[in-house]
Design a protein around this motif. Structure first.
Motif, PDB file in Angstrom:
ATOM      1  N   LYS A 183      31.152   6.527 -15.184  1.00 61.51           N
ATOM      2  CA  LYS A 183      29.974   7.318 -15.579  1.00 61.51           C
ATOM      3  C   LYS A 183      29.615   7.043 -17.041  1.00 61.51           C
ATOM      4  N   ARG A 184      30.644   6.979 -17.896  1.00 62.01           N
ATOM      5  CA  ARG A 184      30.402   6.691 -19.315  1.00 62.01           C
ATOM      6  C   ARG A 184      29.711   5.344 -19.488  1.00 62.01           C
ATOM      7  N   ARG A 185      30.177   4.365 -18.733  1.00 59.96           N
ATOM      8  CA  ARG A 185      29.627   3.004 -18.870  1.00 59.96           C
ATOM      9  C   ARG A 185      28.344   2.821 -18.057  1.00 59.96           C
ATOM     10  N   ARG A 186      28.041   3.836 -17.223  1.00 58.98           N
ATOM     11  CA  ARG A 186      26.840   3.789 -16.365  1.00 58.98           C
ATOM     12  C   ARG A 186      26.826   2.556 -15.485  1.00 58.98           C
ATOM     13  N   LYS A 187      27.989   2.205 -14.959  1.00 55.30           N
ATOM     14  CA  LYS A 187      28.028   1.160 -13.939  1.00 55.30           C
ATOM     15  C   LYS A 187      29.368   1.207 -13.208  1.00 55.30           C
ATOM     16  N   GLY A 188      29.337   0.714 -11.990  1.00 50.64           N
ATOM     17  CA  GLY A 188      30.562   0.691 -11.203  1.00 50.64           C
ATOM     18  C   GLY A 188      30.258   0.563  -9.726  1.00 50.64           C
ATOM     19  N   HIS A 189      31.307   0.210  -8.985  1.00 49.51           N
ATOM     20  CA  HIS A 189      31.162   0.073  -7.527  1.00 49.51           C
ATOM     21  C   HIS A 189      32.441   0.593  -6.880  1.00 49.51           C
ATOM     22  N   ILE A 190      32.289   1.525  -5.974  1.00 47.73           N
ATOM     23  CA  ILE A 190      33.451   2.062  -5.258  1.00 47.73           C
ATOM     24  C   ILE A 190      33.350   1.617  -3.803  1.00 47.73           C
ATOM     25  N   VAL A 191      34.334   0.835  -3.370  1.00 45.56           N
ATOM     26  CA  VAL A 191      34.350   0.332  -1.998  1.00 45.56           C
ATOM     27  C   VAL A 191      35.435   1.092  -1.243  1.00 45.56           C
ATOM     28  N   VAL A 192      35.112   1.512  -0.030  1.00 42.97           N
ATOM     29  CA  VAL A 192      36.061   2.297   0.751  1.00 42.97           C
ATOM     30  C   VAL A 192      36.258   1.602   2.092  1.00 42.97           C
ATOM     31  N   ILE A 193      37.511   1.291   2.428  1.00 42.09           N
ATOM     32  CA  ILE A 193      37.728   0.700   3.748  1.00 42.09           C
ATOM     33  C   ILE A 193      37.837   1.847   4.741  1.00 42.09           C
ATOM     34  N   SER A 194      36.708   2.118   5.363  1.00 44.08           N
ATOM     35  CA  SER A 194      36.638   3.149   6.393  1.00 44.08           C
ATOM     36  C   SER A 194      37.002   2.483   7.714  1.00 44.08           C
ATOM     37  N   SER A 195      36.207   2.659   8.748  1.00 44.79           N
ATOM     38  CA  SER A 195      36.500   2.071  10.067  1.00 44.79           C
ATOM     39  C   SER A 195      35.330   2.404  10.977  1.00 44.79           C
ATOM     40  N   VAL A 196      35.224   1.702  12.106  1.00 43.47           N
ATOM     41  CA  VAL A 196      34.243   2.170  13.096  1.00 43.47           C
ATOM     42  C   VAL A 196      34.634   3.579  13.551  1.00 43.47           C
ATOM     43  N   MET A 197      35.929   3.909  13.370  1.00 44.67           N
ATOM     44  CA  MET A 197      36.373   5.264  13.716  1.00 44.67           C
ATOM     45  C   MET A 197      35.947   6.287  12.667  1.00 44.67           C
ATOM     46  N   GLY A 198      35.247   5.842  11.638  1.00 41.61           N
ATOM     47  CA  GLY A 198      34.610   6.781  10.715  1.00 41.61           C
ATOM     48  C   GLY A 198      33.218   7.145  11.211  1.00 41.61           C
ATOM     49  N   LEU A 199      32.763   6.398  12.232  1.00 34.34           N
ATOM     50  CA  LEU A 199      31.426   6.640  12.787  1.00 34.34           C
ATOM     51  C   LEU A 199      31.494   7.252  14.168  1.00 34.34           C
ATOM     52  N   GLN A 200      32.561   6.936  14.896  1.00 41.87           N
ATOM     53  CA  GLN A 200      32.673   7.439  16.260  1.00 41.87           C
ATOM     54  C   GLN A 200      34.115   7.796  16.598  1.00 41.87           C
ATOM     55  N   GLY A 201      34.274   8.872  17.329  1.00 40.64           N
ATOM     56  CA  GLY A 201      35.614   9.309  17.721  1.00 40.64           C
ATOM     57  C   GLY A 201      36.189   8.360  18.756  1.00 40.64           C
ATOM     58  N   VAL A 202      37.511   8.176  18.721  1.00 36.35           N
ATOM     59  CA  VAL A 202      38.178   7.342  19.722  1.00 36.35           C
ATOM     60  C   VAL A 202      39.370   8.120  20.271  1.00 36.35           C
ATOM     61  N   VAL A 203      39.464   8.146  21.591  1.00 36.31           N
ATOM     62  CA  VAL A 203      40.499   8.915  22.274  1.00 36.31           C
ATOM     63  C   VAL A 203      41.901   8.592  21.733  1.00 36.31           C
ATOM     64  N   PHE A 204      42.731   9.600  21.616  1.00 34.62           N
ATOM     65  CA  PHE A 204      44.113   9.510  21.124  1.00 34.62           C
ATOM     66  C   PHE A 204      44.216   9.051  19.663  1.00 34.62           C
ATOM     67  N   ASN A 205      43.065   8.996  18.973  1.00 40.14           N
ATOM     68  CA  ASN A 205      43.063   8.657  17.537  1.00 40.14           C
ATOM     69  C   ASN A 205      42.417   9.796  16.749  1.00 40.14           C
ATOM     70  N   GLU A 206      42.543  11.017  17.255  1.00 42.38           N
ATOM     71  CA  GLU A 206      41.783  12.130  16.681  1.00 42.38           C
ATOM     72  C   GLU A 206      42.011  12.302  15.187  1.00 42.38           C
ATOM     73  N   ILE A 207      43.273  12.257  14.763  1.00 40.86           N
ATOM     74  CA  ILE A 207      43.575  12.523  13.353  1.00 40.86           C
ATOM     75  C   ILE A 207      43.132  11.363  12.467  1.00 40.86           C
ATOM     76  N   TYR A 208      43.395  10.148  12.923  1.00 39.36           N
ATOM     77  CA  TYR A 208      42.963   8.974  12.153  1.00 39.36           C
ATOM     78  C   TYR A 208      41.437   8.979  12.015  1.00 39.36           C
ATOM     79  N   ALA A 209      40.739   9.220  13.144  1.00 41.20           N
ATOM     80  CA  ALA A 209      39.267   9.253  13.093  1.00 41.20           C
ATOM     81  C   ALA A 209      38.806  10.364  12.155  1.00 41.20           C
TER      82      ALA A 209
END
Ligand code: NAD
Length: 309
Positions: free
Chosen positions: A128-154
């Motif tokens: 914020k001080r430098r007024r620049k930056g990039h934050i990359v997050v390795i999410s997953s397709v399971m961040g967009l849609q639920g998948v059976v037996f992966n409830e907690i991970y999703a």
């Protein structure tokens, strides 16, 4: 000047590949701080880094579950400045909900979600001080849609999606970008660790029907999915390298085209029924064909309809 890139979880998989690819950038645009919880595992990374080690890549200790470790790691970075933060460290958890301990569930949230939150809180004031930056997050397709037996991970990946989409709005004011990368299955140690976990877990308090769905239907289907549409960590890292190099990085970036139609099901039908019913059919009806030995026919069908090339 080269940009400092801090990556969590670099002892294996996507994190390791990404660190090496960035460190080998032929324009030498990056100074990579490749971090890992256990420095005893740095051998593979160091070998893969080759000549870049000590030049464009340094290795540092970082446990994303410890605030102390986060502070210690950042204090060792020259000038304390991180230009690009990659939240990659993550753990999986599969199995019937009734048979999983609350402690195991909390560990997934603490690593995948709060791990990223800890790091972001630590690097944000500087960005914020430098007024620049990039934050990359390795999410997953399971961040967009639920998948059976992966409830907690999703749930942990959905949490990341909500958190970072919210933050992205404020951070535009500071010229700081956020990118949620959403891979499908990737051939790393990730699946192996999960399968090992599953084979040594008893899943107490789980009824026989649920256990049967999990062991005899879900697990073979999941293995088949990794085999048929799984990407290599190299391919996923290449996508992330491009995202990091772009002038206006996108908020979301899926890495596997074959998943786009599945993700689109939610947009097409806001009630959610289409997505739930389609994935239910895929698992409980079409995989029955797989078990009857019509593997090729079923595979072709599955790919043709859901993951067209
Ligand atoms: P991986 O198991 O090879 O890598 C995960 C890394 O995170 C490991 O090096 C592990 O040691 C590290 N880690 C775990 N807990 C940590 C902690 N407390 N502090 C620091 N590091 C810690 O698997 P991967 O596939 O390379 O996973 C990387 C990311 O990609 C994860 O966030 C995962 O959820 C995500 N992802 C993986 C897949 C897949 O199918 N493999 C698909 C989509 C998203």
């Amino acid at each position: 000047a080269p940009r400092t890139v801090l990556i969590s979880g670099c002892s294996s998989g996507i994190g390791l590949e990404l660190a090496v690819q960035l460190a080998h950038d032929h324009r030498q645009r990056y100074r990579v701080v490749a971090t890992m919880r256990d420095l005893g595992k740095k051998g593979t990374l160091e070998t893969a880094a080759g000549e870049a080690l000590g030049q464009t890549l340094t290795v540092a200790q970082l446990d994303v579950c410890s605030e102390e470790s986060v502070a210690q790691c950042l204090s060792c970075i020259q000038g304390g400045e991180v230009d690009v933060l990659v939240n990659n460290a993550g753990v999986g958890l599969v199995g019937p909900l009734e048979g999983l301990s609350l402690a195991a569930m909390q560990n997934v949230l603490d690593t995948n979600f709060f791990g990223a939150v800890r790091l972001v809180r630590a690097v944000l004031p500087g960005m914020k001080r430098r007024r620049k930056g990039h934050i990359v997050v390795i999410s997953s397709v399971m961040g967009l849609q639920g998948v059976v037996f992966n409830e907690i991970y999703a749930a942990s990946k959905f949490a990341l999606e909500g958190f970072f989409e919210s933050l992205a709005v404020q951070l535009l004011q500071f010229n700081i970008f956020i990118t949620l990368v959403e891979p499908g299955p990737v051939a790393t140690d990730f699946e192996g660790k999960l399968l090992e976990q599953v084979s040594t877990t008893e899943f107490p308090d789980t009824d026989p029907d649920t256990l049967h769905y999990f062991r005899d239907i879900y697990l073979p289907a999941s293995r088949e999915l990794f085999r048929s549409v799984g990407q290599s960590p190299q391919d996923v890292a290449q996508v992330i390298v491009k995202v990091i190099g772009s002038a206006r990085p996108p908020l979301r970036r899926q890495t596997n085209d074959r998943y786009t139609p599945l993700a689109a099901l939610k947009a097409v039908d806001p009630s959610g029924s289409l997505y739930v019913r389609t994935t239910h059919c895929l698992l409980f009806r079409w995989t029955r064909l797989l078990n009857l030995g019509l593997r090729c026919l079923a595979c072709g069908c599955l790919r043709f309809r859901i993951w067209p090339r």
